[in-house]
Design a protein around this motif. Structure first.
Motif, PDB file in Angstrom:
ATOM      1  N   THR A 296       0.850  -1.191   0.000  1.00  0.00           N
ATOM      2  CA  THR A 296       0.000   0.000   0.000  1.00  0.00           C
ATOM      3  C   THR A 296       0.889   1.245   0.000  1.00  0.00           C
ATOM      4  O   THR A 296       2.112   1.147   0.052  1.00  0.00           O
ATOM      5  CB  THR A 296      -0.931  -0.019   1.230  1.00  0.00           C
ATOM      6  OG1 THR A 296      -1.905   0.999   1.067  1.00  0.00           O
ATOM      7  CG2 THR A 296      -0.165   0.207   2.521  1.00  0.00           C
ATOM      8  N   ASN A 297       0.287   2.417  -0.064  1.00  0.00           N
ATOM      9  CA  ASN A 297       1.071   3.645  -0.057  1.00  0.00           C
ATOM     10  C   ASN A 297       1.639   3.924   1.335  1.00  0.00           C
ATOM     11  O   ASN A 297       1.186   3.362   2.332  1.00  0.00           O
ATOM     12  CB  ASN A 297       0.204   4.808  -0.512  1.00  0.00           C
ATOM     13  CG  ASN A 297      -1.055   4.899   0.305  1.00  0.00           C
ATOM     14  OD1 ASN A 297      -1.045   5.410   1.404  1.00  0.00           O
ATOM     15  ND2 ASN A 297      -2.148   4.349  -0.214  1.00  0.00           N
ATOM     16  N   GLU A 298       2.601   4.793   1.389  1.00  0.00           N
ATOM     17  CA  GLU A 298       3.325   5.005   2.638  1.00  0.00           C
ATOM     18  C   GLU A 298       2.455   5.604   3.751  1.00  0.00           C
ATOM     19  O   GLU A 298       2.530   5.183   4.901  1.00  0.00           O
ATOM     20  CB  GLU A 298       4.526   5.916   2.379  1.00  0.00           C
ATOM     21  CG  GLU A 298       5.527   5.899   3.512  1.00  0.00           C
ATOM     22  CD  GLU A 298       6.792   6.660   3.145  1.00  0.00           C
ATOM     23  OE1 GLU A 298       7.193   7.530   3.924  1.00  0.00           O
ATOM     24  OE2 GLU A 298       7.356   6.389   2.059  1.00  0.00           O
ATOM     25  N   THR A 299       1.598   6.564   3.391  1.00  0.00           N
ATOM     26  CA  THR A 299       0.735   7.172   4.410  1.00  0.00           C
ATOM     27  C   THR A 299      -0.141   6.125   5.062  1.00  0.00           C
ATOM     28  O   THR A 299      -0.312   6.102   6.288  1.00  0.00           O
ATOM     29  CB  THR A 299      -0.203   8.218   3.768  1.00  0.00           C
ATOM     30  OG1 THR A 299       0.238   8.505   2.465  1.00  0.00           O
ATOM     31  CG2 THR A 299      -0.276   9.448   4.613  1.00  0.00           C
ATOM     32  N   MET A 300      -0.731   5.263   4.221  1.00  0.00           N
ATOM     33  CA  MET A 300      -1.595   4.231   4.767  1.00  0.00           C
ATOM     34  C   MET A 300      -0.792   3.298   5.655  1.00  0.00           C
ATOM     35  O   MET A 300      -1.242   2.918   6.739  1.00  0.00           O
ATOM     36  CB  MET A 300      -2.258   3.453   3.615  1.00  0.00           C
ATOM     37  CG  MET A 300      -3.209   2.370   4.062  1.00  0.00           C
ATOM     38  SD  MET A 300      -4.564   2.988   5.060  1.00  0.00           S
ATOM     39  CE  MET A 300      -5.705   3.506   3.809  1.00  0.00           C
ATOM     40  N   ALA A 301       0.412   2.949   5.220  1.00  0.00           N
ATOM     41  CA  ALA A 301       1.245   2.036   6.008  1.00  0.00           C
ATOM     42  C   ALA A 301       1.523   2.620   7.388  1.00  0.00           C
ATOM     43  O   ALA A 301       1.354   1.935   8.410  1.00  0.00           O
ATOM     44  CB  ALA A 301       2.551   1.769   5.278  1.00  0.00           C
ATOM     45  N   ILE A 302       1.881   3.906   7.418  1.00  0.00           N
ATOM     46  CA  ILE A 302       2.189   4.533   8.713  1.00  0.00           C
ATOM     47  C   ILE A 302       0.948   4.553   9.598  1.00  0.00           C
ATOM     48  O   ILE A 302       1.010   4.217  10.775  1.00  0.00           O
ATOM     49  CB  ILE A 302       2.736   5.963   8.503  1.00  0.00           C
ATOM     50  CG1 ILE A 302       4.082   5.879   7.787  1.00  0.00           C
ATOM     51  CG2 ILE A 302       2.890   6.685   9.832  1.00  0.00           C
ATOM     52  CD1 ILE A 302       4.591   7.216   7.289  1.00  0.00           C
ATOM     53  N   SER A 303      -0.199   4.907   9.002  1.00  0.00           N
ATOM     54  CA  SER A 303      -1.381   4.993   9.864  1.00  0.00           C
ATOM     55  C   SER A 303      -1.836   3.604  10.318  1.00  0.00           C
ATOM     56  O   SER A 303      -2.333   3.452  11.438  1.00  0.00           O
ATOM     57  CB  SER A 303      -2.520   5.742   9.168  1.00  0.00           C
ATOM     58  OG  SER A 303      -2.721   5.263   7.883  1.00  0.00           O
ATOM     59  N   LEU A 304      -1.648   2.583   9.489  1.00  0.00           N
ATOM     60  CA  LEU A 304      -2.005   1.234   9.934  1.00  0.00           C
ATOM     61  C   LEU A 304      -1.115   0.785  11.087  1.00  0.00           C
ATOM     62  O   LEU A 304      -1.584   0.190  12.059  1.00  0.00           O
ATOM     63  CB  LEU A 304      -1.880   0.242   8.770  1.00  0.00           C
ATOM     64  CG  LEU A 304      -2.968   0.276   7.706  1.00  0.00           C
ATOM     65  CD1 LEU A 304      -2.648  -0.714   6.594  1.00  0.00           C
ATOM     66  CD2 LEU A 304      -4.328  -0.048   8.298  1.00  0.00           C
ATOM     67  N   ILE A 305       0.191   1.116  10.974  1.00  0.00           N
ATOM     68  CA  ILE A 305       1.105   0.715  12.045  1.00  0.00           C
ATOM     69  C   ILE A 305       0.770   1.464  13.332  1.00  0.00           C
ATOM     70  O   ILE A 305       0.745   0.884  14.421  1.00  0.00           O
ATOM     71  CB  ILE A 305       2.577   0.947  11.615  1.00  0.00           C
ATOM     72  CG1 ILE A 305       2.929  -0.032  10.490  1.00  0.00           C
ATOM     73  CG2 ILE A 305       3.530   0.750  12.787  1.00  0.00           C
ATOM     74  CD1 ILE A 305       4.208   0.288   9.757  1.00  0.00           C
ATOM     75  N   ALA A 306       0.438   2.767  13.190  1.00  0.00           N
ATOM     76  CA  ALA A 306       0.052   3.544  14.377  1.00  0.00           C
ATOM     77  C   ALA A 306      -1.204   2.962  15.007  1.00  0.00           C
ATOM     78  O   ALA A 306      -1.286   2.788  16.230  1.00  0.00           O
ATOM     79  CB  ALA A 306      -0.177   5.002  13.990  1.00  0.00           C
ATOM     80  N   ALA A 307      -2.187   2.633  14.164  1.00  0.00           N
ATOM     81  CA  ALA A 307      -3.434   2.056  14.679  1.00  0.00           C
ATOM     82  C   ALA A 307      -3.148   0.725  15.358  1.00  0.00           C
ATOM     83  O   ALA A 307      -3.735   0.390  16.395  1.00  0.00           O
ATOM     84  CB  ALA A 307      -4.433   1.853  13.544  1.00  0.00           C
TER      85      ALA A 307
END
Lengths: 341, 453
Positions: A296-307
Motif C-alpha cells: 500500500t502507499n506510505e501514508t496508509m502504512a504509517i497509519s495502519l502501524i500507528a493504529a
C-alpha cells in the motif's frame, strides 16, 4: 526495517496467534466428539467447556484481523487471492459459520445434541484443511493468469502430493497443539482423569506432527526450489523447532512441567512458522506478487502501524484480564467458581 | 430458460444476501449492549433486582445473536475480497485504516463479552460487574462507527487522487472523515439503538399480550419505550440532516428517492404512488414544499431533478419505495413509543391495553424491516457505482466462475442458521421463563406496581 517488512511481520504474528488459539479450539472440538463416540466424554467435557466458553469468539477475531490487515497492507493480495480463492474461501466461510454458531447454540441454548457435537468435531478438522490450501497456493503453480483473469487450477491443487501433505500436516498439528495445551489445562485444574487421557492424546499425535513437518519440508523441495533453498539457508530455525519439539515431548512423557511443555510447543511452531515465512519472502504469491510491488502507499502504512500499536495498548491489558480470570485463576480452572450465565 | 452467467449480478445478489442477513445481527449487536447496560444500571440505582435480572436475561439471548453476527461478519469480511477483488484492492489503498480499526474494536468487545457473561456472581460489588459492560458498549458502537465510515467513503470518496489510473496522495483520515460520514454514522448508530429497544420492547409486549402479568414485563416494556422515544427523536433529527447531505453531495440519490424529475424550487415531497411508463407519478401523496425544506431548510431551495442527470448514472427508481418504507416505519416507531410513554405518564390511563401492546409488538419486526429497506436504499441508490464517481460495481466485481453455485450454498447456510437461531432462542426462554427464574431467585413478590418515574 522497512514498512513492507513491518507490515508482513505484524500480519504473520496475527496468523501465528490464530494458528495457536484456533488449533486449541479445533482440536478440542475433535477430542470432544471423539470421546463422545468412545464414551469417555465425561472425563474431559468439563475441562474443554470451562476453557472454551469465554474465549471462542476471540479466536475468530485473530483470523479477521489477518484478512483485513493483509488487504490494508497489501491491497494486491485482495486481487490475486480474492479472485483465485472464491470456491475454497467460500467453503472455509461456511465451515467457520457452522462451527461458530453451533458451538454457541449448544453451549448457551440447547441441550446436548449429537448433531451439534458432530458438526463441532468435523469442522475442527475440515477448517484447518481448507484454510491451509491458501499457504499451498502461495508456493506458485496453482494459479494461472491467462487472458488477464486469475484462476485456480483445481486439477493441479488436488493432484499434488505437496498440497495433500500440507493438509495432513495442518490436521495433525492441530491435534498435537490442542492436546498439549489441554494437558496443561487439565493439570492446572488438578483433574487427574482428564489429564491422563489428554496426555495420552498429546503423546499419540506428537510423532505424526513432527514427521509430517519433515515430509512437507522435503515435498516443498520438489515444489518450489527457491523457497526450499531459502529455508535450508536458515536451517537453524528449523533445528531449534525440532529441539523444542523433543524437549516438549520429553516433558509430557515424563509427566511433569506441562506448562513449560506447552510453551515449548509454541516455540516449536513459532520457529518453524516464522522460518517458513521468512524464507517465503519477498514473495506473497510465487511468482506474481511480492511484498514490495503489492504494498500500500506510505501514508496508509504509517497509519495502519500507528493504529496497530494503539490497538495493542488497548488489547494487551484486556487479554491479560481475560486470562487472569479464566486461565490463571486456579479456583475457576478447578471449577470452584460459579460459571452461570 | 437459461440466464447467461454474469458474475457481477451474482456477486451483487450474494453480497446483498450476506449483508441483509448479517445486518439483523449486527444491528442487535450494536444496540442491545446499550440496553443491557441501562437495565443493569437501573438495577443498581434503584436497587431493583428485576432490572438486574432483565440485563442478565437480555445478555443470555444476546450472546446467541452475537455468535451469528460474528460468523456472518467473518463471512462478509472474506466475501468482500472474494467477490469484489478489484474494489478491495482500491479500498485497501484508501480506506483500509477504519476496516483494520473495526477489527480492533470488535476484538475489544469480544474479550469483555466473554468476561461479562461468566462473571455475574463472581464479584462482591455489583458495580464492578456493571463496569464490564461499558467496554462492550464502546466496542460495539465503535465497530459500527468504523465500518460505517467505509460505507460513507463509498458514497463520498475523497482523500486520494488518481493519476493515470494509479491512486496517489492518499490521506486515510480524509478518506475516513468524508462529507457522508457525520450523518451516516449518526443515522446508523441511533437506528441500531432504536431497533434494539423496539425488538426488546416487542418481546415484553408479547409476554403481556399472552396474559403474563408480572411487573417484570411491564418494567421491561416501560424501559424500552422510554429509550425508544429518545432514539426515535434522534433518528428524525438525523434523518433531516441526511436529506441535506444528499442534496449537497448525492443529489441524484435524493432525486431518485423522491421521484423528483424537474429541477425546481418549492419542490413537493412525494409519498408512495406509482410511476407510469413515461415517468409520470400517479396516486401519490404530495406534501407541498417539503422536499425543498428537507433538502435545504427553506421552500426556495432548488432541488435538482432526475432529468438533469445522464440516465446511465441513475439508480433504479424503485428505491423510492425503500426510502418511503424506511421513513414511514421510523415515524410509526416514534409515534408508538411517544404514545406509550404519554399514556403511562397520565395517572389514570392504562398504557398496557391490548391495542397499544399490539402496536408495540408490531414495532419490533417493523424496525427490522426499516433497517433492511434503509440499507437497500443506501446501496441500490448508489448504483451504478461501488465507489461513487470512481468505480462502478461491474469494474469492482470478480470475474470468477461459480459465483452462482456459491450463492446457492450461502442461501442454504443462512436458512439453516436463521432457523436454528430462532429455535434455540425460543427454547432457551421457554424452558426458563421469567416467572420461573424470579421464583428461583426469590424475587416474585417484590414491589408489584409499576413505578412511573
Amino acid at each position: 526495517m522497512n514498512y513492507e517488512l513491518i507490515g508482513i511481520t505484524v500480519l504473520w504474528t496475527f496468523l501465528y496467534g490464530y494458528l495457536i488459539v484456533a488449533s486449541i479450539d479445533f482440536g478440542a472440538g475433535f477430542f470432544s466428539y471423539y470421546t463422545k463416540q468412545t464414551k469417555k466424554d465425561h472425563l474431559i467435557h468439563n475441562i474443554i467447556q470451562r476453557y472454551l466458553s469465554p474465549v471462542w469468539e476471540v479466536t475468530n477475531v485473530f483470523l479477521i484481523f489477518f484478512i483485513i490487515g493483509i488487504v490494508g497492507f497489501f491491497p494486491s493480495t485482495a486481487y490475486y487471492y480474492g479472485s483465485a480463492l472464491l470456491v475454497p474461501g467460500s467453503i472455509s466461510i461456511i465451515l467457520l459459520a457452522i462451527r461458530g454458531s453451533y458451538y454457541a447454540f449448544a453451549t448457551y441454548g440447547a441441550k446436548e445434541s449429537k448433531l451439534y457435537s458432530f458438526l463441532y468435531g468435523a469442522t475442527g478438522l475440515l477448517i484447518p484443511a481448507s484454510l491451509s490450501t491458501v499457504l499451498t497456493i502461495s508456493e506458485g503453480g496453482y494459479v494461472s493468469t491467462e487472458s488477464g483473469r486469475v484462476q485456480l487450477l483445481y486439477g493441479e491443487l488436488f493432484g499434488s502430493p505437496y498440497s495433500w501433505g500440507v493438509v495432513i500436516l495442518a490436521i495433525v498439528s492441530v491435534l498435537f497443539i490442542s492436546a498439549s495445551f489441554l494437558t496443561y489445562y487439565a493439570s492446572r485444574a488438578k483433574d487427574a482423569q482428564a489429564l491422563k487421557l489428554l496426555r495420552k492424546y498429546a503423546l499419540i499425535w506428537a510423532f505424526p506432527a513432527i514427521s509430517m513437518g519433515v515430509i512437507v519440508f522435503f515435498l516443498l523441495g520438489q515444489r518450489n526450489a527457491m523457497h526450499f533453498e531459502n529455508m535450508v539457508d536458515i536451517w537453524w530455525a528449523f533445528g531449534l523447532s525440532f529441539v523444542a519439539f523433543l524437549w516438549a515431548t520429553y516433558l509430557i512423557w515424563k509427566g511433569k512441567n506441562y506448562g513449560t511443555a506447552f510453551i515449548l510447543v509454541m516455540i516449536q511452531y513459532f520457529t518453524a512458522f516464522f522460518g517458513y515465512g521468512a524464507a517465503h519472502l519477498p514473495y506473497l504469491l510465487y511468482p506474481y506478487l511480492t511484498i514490495y510491488d503489492g504494498f500500500t502507499n506510505e501514508t496508509m502504512a504509517i497509519s495502519l502501524i500507528a493504529a496497530f500499536i494503539a490497538g495493542l495498548l488497548l488489547l494487551i491489558p484486556s487479554l491479560y484480564l481475560l486470562m487472569k480470570l479464566f486461565l490463571f485463576d486456579a479456583d475457576y480452572v478447578e471449577g470452584k467458581k460459579p460459571k452461570a450465565l | 430458460m437459461f440466464v447467461e452467467y454474469d458474475p457481477v449480478l451474482y456477486s451483487r445478489i450474494l453480497t446483498a444476501l450476506t449483508l441483509g442477513f448479517h445486518v439483523i445481527f449486527a444491528t442487535l449487536g450494536v444496540g442491545v449492549p446499550l440496553m443491557i447496560a441501562i437495565a443493569e444500571w437501573m438495577g443498581i440505582r434503584r436497587n431493583d433486582p428485576h432490572y438486574t435480572l432483565m440485563a442478565r436475561r437480555w445478555a443470555r439471548g444476546f450472546v446467541v445473536t452475537v455468535a451469528v453476527g460474528v460468523v456472518t461478519g467473518t463471512a462478509i469480511a472474506l466475501q468482500l475480497s472474494l467477490l469484489w477483488p478489484n474494489f478491495m484492492q482500491a479500498a485497501g489503498h484508501t480506506i483500509g485504516l477504519p476496516m483494520f480499526m473495526e477489527a480492533f474494536a470488535f476484538f475489544f468487545e469480544a474479550i469483555f463479552l466473554g468476561i461479562y457473561l461468566y462473571t455475574w456472581d463472581r464479584f462482591k460489588s455489583k458495580l464492578k460487574h456493571f463496569l464490564l459492560i461499558i467496554p462492550i458498549v464502546i466496542g460495539a458502537t465503535a465497530s459500527a462507527f468504523f465500518i460505517t465510515t467505509v460505507n460513507s467513503f463509498m458514497n463520498a470518496p475523497q482523500g486520494f487522487t488518481i493519476v493515470d489510473g494509479i491512486l496517489t496522495d492518499v490521506s486515510p483520515l480524509a478518506a475516513m472523515f468524508n462529507p457522508a460520514t457525520p450523518t451516516k454514522i449518526a443515522h446508523v448508530i441511533v437506528t441500531c439503538y432504536l431497533t434494539s429497544a423496539f425488538v426488546l420492547g416487542a418481546i415484553a409486549a408479547f409476554n403481556l399480550l399472552k396474559g403474563k402479568t408480572h411487573v417484570y414485563h411491564k418494567k421491561a416494556l416501560h424501559l424500552t419505550m422510554v429509550t425508544g422515544v429518545i432514539f426515535a427523536i434522534g433518528t428524525a433529527v438525523i434523518g433531516d440532516l441526511s436529506g441535506k447531505y444528499l442534496h449537497e453531495y448525492q443529489p441524484e440519490k435524493l432525486a431518485a428517492a423522491e421521484w423528483h424529475f424537474e429541477t425546481e424550487s418549492e419542490a413537493p415531497l412525494i409519498l408512495g404512488g406509482i410511476l407510469t411508463e413515461d415517468n409520470e407519478v400517479r396516486f401519490a401523496l404530495e406534501i407541498p414544499y417539503a422536499l425543498s425544506i428537507l433538502a435545504g431548510g427553506s421552500t426556495d431551495t432548488v432541488v435538482v431533478g432526475l432529468n438533469d442527470f445522464p440516465e446511465e448514472y441513475l439508480p433504479p427508481l424503485w428505491v423510492h419505495y425503500m426510502f418511503d418504507l424506511m421513513v414511514f416505519i421510523g415515524m410509526y416507531l416514534a409515534a408508538v413509543s411517544t404514545l406509550f410513554v404519554f399514556v403511562n405518564w397520565k395517572k389514570n390511563w392504562n398504557a398496557f391495553n391490548r391495542p397499544l401492546l399490539w402496536s408495540v409488538f408490531a414495532g419490533g419486526p417493523l424496525a427490522m424491516v426499516a433497517i433492511q429497506s434503509g440499507w437497500l436504499f443506501a446501496e441500490v441508490g448508489r448504483q451504478p457505482w461501488i465507489l461513487n464517481g470512481v468505480m462502478t460495481v461491474a469494474e469492482g466485481a470478480t470475474t470468477s466462475q461459480h459465483v452462482d453455485i456459491m450463492l446457492v450454498l450461502f442461501i442454504i447456510l443462512y436458512t439453516i442458521l436463521g432457523t436454528t437461531c430462532v429455535m434455540v432462542l425460543r427454547r432457551m426462554f421457554k424452558s426458563n421463563p421469567v416467572e420461573h427464574e424470579l421464583e428461583k431467585r426469590g424475587l416474585v413478590h417484590l414491589n408489584s406496581h409499576v413505578s412511573n418515574q
